[in-house]
Design a protein around this motif. Structure first.
Motif, PDB file in Angstrom:
ATOM      1  N   GLN A  63     -48.295 110.867 -29.919  1.00 41.39           N
ATOM      2  CA  GLN A  63     -48.632 110.864 -28.763  1.00 41.39           C
ATOM      3  C   GLN A  63     -48.002 112.196 -27.918  1.00 41.39           C
ATOM      4  O   GLN A  63     -48.455 112.684 -27.239  1.00 41.39           O
ATOM      5  CB  GLN A  63     -47.856 109.670 -28.114  1.00 41.39           C
ATOM      6  CG  GLN A  63     -48.099 109.592 -26.492  1.00 41.39           C
ATOM      7  CD  GLN A  63     -49.678 109.335 -26.471  1.00 41.39           C
ATOM      8  OE1 GLN A  63     -50.451 108.684 -26.862  1.00 41.39           O
ATOM      9  NE2 GLN A  63     -50.182 110.045 -25.080  1.00 41.39           N
ATOM     10  N   HIS A  66     -50.608 114.691 -28.414  1.00 40.55           N
ATOM     11  CA  HIS A  66     -51.596 114.242 -27.498  1.00 40.55           C
ATOM     12  C   HIS A  66     -51.075 115.091 -26.039  1.00 40.55           C
ATOM     13  O   HIS A  66     -52.024 115.625 -25.346  1.00 40.55           O
ATOM     14  CB  HIS A  66     -51.903 112.886 -27.497  1.00 40.55           C
ATOM     15  CG  HIS A  66     -52.699 112.524 -28.409  1.00 40.55           C
ATOM     16  ND1 HIS A  66     -54.159 112.533 -28.044  1.00 40.55           N
ATOM     17  CD2 HIS A  66     -52.655 111.774 -29.576  1.00 40.55           C
ATOM     18  CE1 HIS A  66     -54.743 111.934 -29.039  1.00 40.55           C
ATOM     19  NE2 HIS A  66     -53.870 111.507 -29.880  1.00 40.55           N
ATOM     20  N   ASN A  67     -49.850 114.734 -25.673  1.00 41.37           N
ATOM     21  CA  ASN A  67     -49.455 115.109 -24.646  1.00 41.37           C
ATOM     22  C   ASN A  67     -49.694 116.626 -24.172  1.00 41.37           C
ATOM     23  O   ASN A  67     -49.696 117.244 -23.157  1.00 41.37           O
ATOM     24  CB  ASN A  67     -48.154 114.708 -23.988  1.00 41.37           C
ATOM     25  CG  ASN A  67     -47.816 113.264 -24.167  1.00 41.37           C
ATOM     26  OD1 ASN A  67     -48.943 112.493 -23.864  1.00 41.37           O
ATOM     27  ND2 ASN A  67     -46.474 112.790 -24.349  1.00 41.37           N
ATOM     28  N   GLU A  70     -53.093 117.342 -23.706  1.00 38.78           N
ATOM     29  CA  GLU A  70     -53.655 117.131 -22.231  1.00 38.78           C
ATOM     30  C   GLU A  70     -53.201 117.932 -21.238  1.00 38.78           C
ATOM     31  O   GLU A  70     -53.952 118.552 -20.411  1.00 38.78           O
ATOM     32  CB  GLU A  70     -53.147 115.878 -21.980  1.00 38.78           C
ATOM     33  CG  GLU A  70     -53.840 114.736 -22.810  1.00 38.78           C
ATOM     34  CD  GLU A  70     -53.094 113.200 -22.554  1.00 38.78           C
ATOM     35  OE1 GLU A  70     -52.259 113.376 -21.773  1.00 38.78           O
ATOM     36  OE2 GLU A  70     -53.638 112.300 -23.275  1.00 38.78           O
ATOM     37  N   THR A 145     -58.637 112.188 -32.739  1.00 41.82           N
ATOM     38  CA  THR A 145     -57.519 112.605 -33.497  1.00 41.82           C
ATOM     39  C   THR A 145     -57.700 112.712 -35.078  1.00 41.82           C
ATOM     40  O   THR A 145     -58.086 111.529 -35.429  1.00 41.82           O
ATOM     41  CB  THR A 145     -56.100 111.754 -32.879  1.00 41.82           C
ATOM     42  OG1 THR A 145     -56.056 112.056 -31.740  1.00 41.82           O
ATOM     43  CG2 THR A 145     -54.931 112.386 -33.775  1.00 41.82           C
ATOM     44  N   VAL A 164     -55.256 117.456 -32.778  1.00 38.01           N
ATOM     45  CA  VAL A 164     -55.529 116.759 -31.378  1.00 38.01           C
ATOM     46  C   VAL A 164     -56.440 117.762 -30.802  1.00 38.01           C
ATOM     47  O   VAL A 164     -56.191 119.030 -30.508  1.00 38.01           O
ATOM     48  CB  VAL A 164     -54.401 116.518 -30.621  1.00 38.01           C
ATOM     49  CG1 VAL A 164     -55.094 115.858 -29.184  1.00 38.01           C
ATOM     50  CG2 VAL A 164     -53.483 115.445 -31.343  1.00 38.01           C
ATOM     51  N   THR A 175     -57.910 123.245 -31.760  1.00 40.71           N
ATOM     52  CA  THR A 175     -56.797 121.893 -31.658  1.00 40.71           C
ATOM     53  C   THR A 175     -55.604 122.198 -31.468  1.00 40.71           C
ATOM     54  O   THR A 175     -55.197 123.472 -31.826  1.00 40.71           O
ATOM     55  CB  THR A 175     -57.115 121.019 -33.099  1.00 40.71           C
ATOM     56  OG1 THR A 175     -56.649 121.915 -34.269  1.00 40.71           O
ATOM     57  CG2 THR A 175     -58.609 120.689 -33.140  1.00 40.71           C
ATOM     58  N   ASP A 232     -55.544 106.787 -37.710  1.00 42.13           N
ATOM     59  CA  ASP A 232     -56.482 107.432 -36.851  1.00 42.13           C
ATOM     60  C   ASP A 232     -57.611 106.911 -36.874  1.00 42.13           C
ATOM     61  O   ASP A 232     -57.809 105.450 -37.317  1.00 42.13           O
ATOM     62  CB  ASP A 232     -56.429 108.921 -37.269  1.00 42.13           C
ATOM     63  CG  ASP A 232     -57.173 108.997 -38.913  1.00 42.13           C
ATOM     64  OD1 ASP A 232     -57.702 107.926 -39.251  1.00 42.13           O
ATOM     65  OD2 ASP A 232     -57.139 110.169 -39.402  1.00 42.13           O
TER      66      ASP A 232
END
Length: 685
Positions: A63, A66-67, A70, A145, A164, A175, A232
């Motif tokens: 995560q 991911h953050n 984003e 992902t 990601v 990515t 995943d």
């Protein structure tokens, strides 16, 4: 000279040895038979919880990547200027993250942080890496992902790569990729699993984590937890997680305490028999001493000697019995405690630890077993919903009345408000309704030491359904805000100063919530710590459309004259069954044991026999076999409080057409008879 000891004293002494020895042996054999299942259950529970922790650790680290992706997407790429600062923060916060890199949409590693040790990877073209590029390209274009297998990196070392994808206005821009090595965090999770060994392999079968030397641990498949961890979007590429006992001789070592306890128990049994034998000798000696004393009464000197001798003998006897009683009672108490706790697997416990566990378990054992069984049924998917006619308002009033004595004993005020003008009758599962109310009300009583408990009941009819709202409000200890979302989880209890004061297995609210959802409802809770809690139970039931009396009349018209025999060694059970049959217009002959049932079945051709299982002379299974030999068309239905799977299977094997459980309600009885003897089911065996 002492008289010869009668043979009966030898037999009594032998029995005094054999009875406690047999008791100790039976406990030992039961423990030994149950040990494999205990160990298997322990490994399955521990493995399931550990797998969830390991998977959650990986997800938390993923995560973080991911953050970062984003933030880049939300700023339309402007955050690229600051990604290194963010990467530095992520490396500090996530121990498993070793580096962060940017890969362009063409598959070129543009930059990496930190560059020290990772510099050689900059400019690497992953399109030339068949084992890497295919998954990276396929999943990135789908916006998914990607987690690679355990790879050897070009800059040295091994790591998982987490890709990601970054999209700007639906356009793929490469990515954000993180290199991760979870070993340190996994070791921290495994710290509390020192008695277990763990091995995790990636999707190619490459082991990347091994704790407590898994290959040298327990190899019996019965004691190995084995599962797949899907990390995943590709469920085919899952990690292989295995957990087992670190000690390869766990079964043998677990029996050591049991063997020791058995030896001590047999030794004590022998001491009891020996004590009885010596006591018999002592009684005979005392008796002879008294007789000698009487014969020497004419001689004063001899009389005094004999009297003194008798006194000494009596004193010796008392001291002997007292000392032996103490010596025997002390180890007997110890062996009971050791037997209860044998196989705990923890040889570091002190004596007071065993005693505390014994005291607590005696109070909570029955309630916990009931909740697990219920939990086992819940998790195995074998929960059935009964359809029984009952009035929810009346049931609630009865339950509150039942708990009123406990509430008054605690000095609490109880208020009950029932908003039901007609007391609607519904069709539903009364037992589960009662269990929900009992669990919530018992919690309110347990956690309320002063003040009051208020119960409110409301019902309304909506589209031929009864909507119930039941509120149980107390002035107890309340629930901390950080715990409010966890109280319906399994094994969760409030971590407050009263935790050791209140017993329980942490299953009551979990089961209540599950049963409420099973009945198309839910439970809501509001609480303030130190001021109390309110639980609101919302349920829906179907209205009773056809009264039971009308159903009975329809059944009576549809059924032929039936010849029925009710068999039960309990006269009250026979009376109840006979009255239920009488209410639906049927008459039953009665037999109070298996032999009488067989005799009556041979003398009269019965259409239907209700057969109890546990009876003193001939049990229900044997009686059914004897009856079916000559009366093959007679329908025999088992009717017992024994609901074990073995009993049900044996009942069907013996020739029973169905197996019913006590107590049986009238609606269930009507349905069963209609199935076998209704107009569309005549002559079904």
């Amino acid at each position: 000279m002492f008289k010869k000891i009668p043979k009966k004293h030898y037999w009594i002494s032998l029995l005094c040895f054999l009875i406690p020895a047999g008791f100790c042996l039976s406990i030992y054999l039961k423990f030994k038979a149950d040990l494999p299942k205990r160990l298997s259950d322990q490994i399955q529970l521990t493995g399931s919880l550990a797998a969830q922790d390991f998977k959650r650790t990986v997800r938390d680290n993923v995560q973080a990547i991911h953050n970062l992706a984003e933030r880049i997407e939300e700023t339309d790429g402007e955050f690229y200027s600051y990604w290194k600062q963010d990467a530095q923060r992520l490396l500090i916060q996530n121990e498993s993250l070793t580096f962060v890199e940017l890969i362009s949409e063409e598959g070129i590693i543009k930059d990496i942080y930190p560059r020290i040790k990772n510099g050689p990877a900059i400019g690497l073209d992953i399109t030339k890496l068949d084992y890497r590029y295919s998954d990276w390209k396929t999943k990135s274009e789908l916006g998914l992902t990607n987690i690679t297998n355990w790879l050897q990196l070009s800059q040295g070392g091994n790591s998982f790569l987490i890709d990601v994808p970054i999209y700007f206005e639906d356009t793929f821009d490469g990515t954000v990729t993180g290199g991760m090595n979870f070993n340190s965090e996994f070791d921290r999770l495994s710290y509390y699993l020192e008695d277990f060994a763990i091995k995790i392999e990636d999707e190619t079968g490459t082991p990347f984590y091994n704790y407590n030397n898994f290959d040298s641990a327990q190899t019996d498949s019965e004691y190995i937890f084995d599962t797949a961890l899907v990390m995943d979007s590709d469920i085919q590429e899952s990690w292989h997680f295995q957990l087992t006992f670190a000690n390869p001789n766990i079964f043998r070592d677990s029996l050591k305490v049991a063997n020791l306890a058995l030896g001590v128990g047999l030794l004590l049994s022998f001491c009891i028999g020996l004590l009885q034998f010596f006591n018999s000798n002592l009684r005979i000696a005392t008796h002879e001493a008294l007789e000698t004393n009487k014969k020497l009464q004419l001689v004063n000197t001899e009389l005094e000697q004999q009297t003194e001798k008798a006194k000494l003998a009596s004193t010796a006897k008392s001291e002997f019995l007292s000392n032996m009683s103490h010596e025997i009672r002390t180890p007997l108490n110890a062996i009971v405690g050791i037997t209860d706790l044998m196989g705990s697997g923890n040889d570091d416990f002190k004596e007071e630890d065993y005693l505390e566990l014994l005291k607590k378990s005696s109070k909570t054992l029955l309630d916990l077993i009931n909740d697990i069984l219920r939990l086992d049924k819940i998790e195995s998917g074998f929960v059935e919903i009964a359809q029984i006619e009952f009035s929810p308002a009346c049931v609630l009033e009865s339950l509150v009345s039942f708990h009123n004595q406990i509430i008054e004993r605690k000095g609490l005020d109880l208020s009950l408000s029932v908003n039901s003008l007609k007391n609607k009758t519904v069709l539903g599962d009364r037992a589960k309704f009662e269990q929900i109310i009992t669990n919530i009300l018992s919690n309110a009583i347990k956690f309320t030491t002063s003040g009051s408990i208020f119960v409110m009941y409301e019902e309304k009819e909506v589209n031929e359904q009864i909507h119930l709202k039941i509120s149980i409000r107390d002035t107890g200890i309340g629930i901390p805000k950080e715990k409010i979302n966890q109280i319906f989880d399994r094994f969760i209890q409030l971590d407050t100063g009263t935790r050791k004061k209140h017993s329980g297995g942490g299953l009551g609210l979990f089961i209540a919530q599950y049963l409420a959802q099973l009945l198309n409802g839910n439970i809501e809770v509001t609480s303030e710590e130190g001021k109390g809690s309110e639980f609101i139970i919302n349920l829906k039931f179907d209205c009773l459309q056809v009264p039971t009396k009308q159903k009975e009349e329809i059944l009576n018209k549809d059924l032929p004259e039936l010849s029925i025999l009710a068999v039960d060694d309990n006269k009250l059970n026979v009376v109840i069954l006979s009255q239920l049959l009488k209410k639906i217009g049927l008459h039953a002959d009665i037999a109070y044991n298996g032999s009488e049932a067989v005799e009556k079945a041979q003398a009269k051709n019965y259409d239907l026999i209700f057969m109890d299982i546990h009876m003193p002379d001939i049990d229900g299974f044997e009686a059914t076999r004897l009856i079916k030999r000559t009366n093959k068309n007679t329908i025999v239905m088992g009717l017992s409080a024994d609901t074990t799977l073995n009993s049900i299977n044996e009942g069907i094997s013996s020739g029973m057409s169905n197996y019913l459980t006590k107590p049986i309600d009238k609606n269930k009885l009507i349905a069963v008879i209609e199935d076998y003897f209704g107009s569309t089911s005549r002559n079904v065996v």
